[in-house]
Design a protein around this motif. Structure first.
Motif, PDB file in Angstrom:
ATOM      1  N   CYS A 127       0.849  -1.193   0.000  1.00  0.00           N
ATOM      2  CA  CYS A 127       0.000   0.000   0.000  1.00  0.00           C
ATOM      3  C   CYS A 127       0.886   1.244   0.000  1.00  0.00           C
ATOM      4  O   CYS A 127       1.762   1.376   0.855  1.00  0.00           O
ATOM      5  CB  CYS A 127      -0.913   0.005   1.221  1.00  0.00           C
ATOM      6  SG  CYS A 127      -1.896   1.509   1.382  1.00  0.00           S
ATOM      7  N   PRO A 128       0.692   2.183  -0.937  1.00  0.00           N
ATOM      8  CA  PRO A 128       1.515   3.395  -0.967  1.00  0.00           C
ATOM      9  C   PRO A 128       1.208   4.358   0.172  1.00  0.00           C
ATOM     10  O   PRO A 128       1.984   5.260   0.448  1.00  0.00           O
ATOM     11  CB  PRO A 128       1.180   4.021  -2.324  1.00  0.00           C
ATOM     12  CG  PRO A 128      -0.148   3.476  -2.682  1.00  0.00           C
ATOM     13  CD  PRO A 128      -0.234   2.115  -2.056  1.00  0.00           C
ATOM     14  N   HIS A 129       0.101   4.164   0.875  1.00  0.00           N
ATOM     15  CA  HIS A 129      -0.289   5.072   1.950  1.00  0.00           C
ATOM     16  C   HIS A 129       0.246   4.629   3.310  1.00  0.00           C
ATOM     17  O   HIS A 129       0.769   5.445   4.062  1.00  0.00           O
ATOM     18  CB  HIS A 129      -1.811   5.202   2.012  1.00  0.00           C
ATOM     19  CG  HIS A 129      -2.423   5.608   0.718  1.00  0.00           C
ATOM     20  ND1 HIS A 129      -2.316   6.878   0.210  1.00  0.00           N
ATOM     21  CD2 HIS A 129      -3.116   4.913  -0.206  1.00  0.00           C
ATOM     22  CE1 HIS A 129      -2.925   6.954  -0.958  1.00  0.00           C
ATOM     23  NE2 HIS A 129      -3.419   5.755  -1.230  1.00  0.00           N
ATOM     24  N   CYS A 130       0.114   3.337   3.636  1.00  0.00           N
ATOM     25  CA  CYS A 130       0.529   2.879   4.972  1.00  0.00           C
ATOM     26  C   CYS A 130       1.694   1.884   4.920  1.00  0.00           C
ATOM     27  O   CYS A 130       2.269   1.568   5.954  1.00  0.00           O
ATOM     28  CB  CYS A 130      -0.649   2.264   5.720  1.00  0.00           C
ATOM     29  SG  CYS A 130      -1.245   0.706   5.039  1.00  0.00           S
ATOM     30  N   GLY A 131       2.030   1.354   3.741  1.00  0.00           N
ATOM     31  CA  GLY A 131       3.168   0.448   3.614  1.00  0.00           C
ATOM     32  C   GLY A 131       2.890  -0.995   3.968  1.00  0.00           C
ATOM     33  O   GLY A 131       3.810  -1.802   4.017  1.00  0.00           O
ATOM     34  N   SER A 132       1.638  -1.359   4.189  1.00  0.00           N
ATOM     35  CA  SER A 132       1.285  -2.745   4.523  1.00  0.00           C
ATOM     36  C   SER A 132       1.270  -3.617   3.273  1.00  0.00           C
ATOM     37  O   SER A 132       0.977  -3.140   2.181  1.00  0.00           O
ATOM     38  CB  SER A 132      -0.098  -2.793   5.181  1.00  0.00           C
ATOM     39  OG  SER A 132      -0.100  -2.071   6.368  1.00  0.00           O
ATOM     40  N   PHE A 133       1.580  -4.883   3.449  1.00  0.00           N
ATOM     41  CA  PHE A 133       1.532  -5.825   2.340  1.00  0.00           C
ATOM     42  C   PHE A 133       0.079  -6.238   2.124  1.00  0.00           C
ATOM     43  O   PHE A 133      -0.599  -6.641   3.060  1.00  0.00           O
ATOM     44  CB  PHE A 133       2.401  -7.056   2.630  1.00  0.00           C
ATOM     45  CG  PHE A 133       3.853  -6.751   2.564  1.00  0.00           C
ATOM     46  CD1 PHE A 133       4.551  -6.902   1.383  1.00  0.00           C
ATOM     47  CD2 PHE A 133       4.526  -6.278   3.670  1.00  0.00           C
ATOM     48  CE1 PHE A 133       5.899  -6.599   1.319  1.00  0.00           C
ATOM     49  CE2 PHE A 133       5.866  -5.975   3.615  1.00  0.00           C
ATOM     50  CZ  PHE A 133       6.558  -6.136   2.432  1.00  0.00           C
ATOM     51  N   ILE A 134      -0.388  -6.142   0.876  1.00  0.00           N
ATOM     52  CA  ILE A 134      -1.789  -6.384   0.548  1.00  0.00           C
ATOM     53  C   ILE A 134      -1.891  -7.227  -0.709  1.00  0.00           C
ATOM     54  O   ILE A 134      -0.921  -7.400  -1.441  1.00  0.00           O
ATOM     55  CB  ILE A 134      -2.553  -5.062   0.344  1.00  0.00           C
ATOM     56  CG1 ILE A 134      -1.861  -4.234  -0.739  1.00  0.00           C
ATOM     57  CG2 ILE A 134      -2.686  -4.291   1.626  1.00  0.00           C
ATOM     58  CD1 ILE A 134      -2.641  -3.028  -1.174  1.00  0.00           C
TER      59      ILE A 134
END
Length: 120
Positions: free
Chosen positions: A98-105
């Protein structure tokens, strides 16, 4: 996530360590960095049995830059307080982060399940 009745295979991302007072090589700001571990694991009744495909990343909070960490440098980072950016490799933003929070999705998602932002 993939299930076989009581068995399953799942992807997991977890923070390992946080670094304070790091100067970002991209934007030059004083920031924090987080060492993250990503892996796939097999579980039985949601109890992890074994892991594979381990990868380590260093994510900066200022501009969201992500660096891949060589496995032999991970132990030094876990026990040290400084980061040598010459030993890291800058990573282009893949479509499973995710470009906003950096979580793997999952790259097929329209919205991030962690922060709720719309993915482009």
């Amino acid at each position: 996530m993939f299930f076989f009745g009581i068995f399953g295979i799942q992807q997991k991302d977890r923070p390992v360590k946080e670094f304070d007072n790091i100067i970002c090589p991209e934007c030059g700001r004083l920031t924090r960095a987080e060492l993250r571990e990503s892996f796939t694991y097999f579980h039985f009744f949601f109890i992890p049995i074994f892991k594979w495909n381990k990868q380590y990343f260093l994510q900066l909070r200022c501009c969201g830059s992500i660096y891949t960490v060589n496995p032999d440098y991970v132990r030094e980072l876990q026990h040290g307080d400084s980061v040598d950016f010459d030993r890291l490799q800058k990573m282009q933003m893949p479509n499973n982060i995710c470009p906003h929070c950096g979580s793997f999705i999952n790259p097929n998602f329209a919205y991030c399940p962690f922060c709720g932002q719309k993915l482009s």
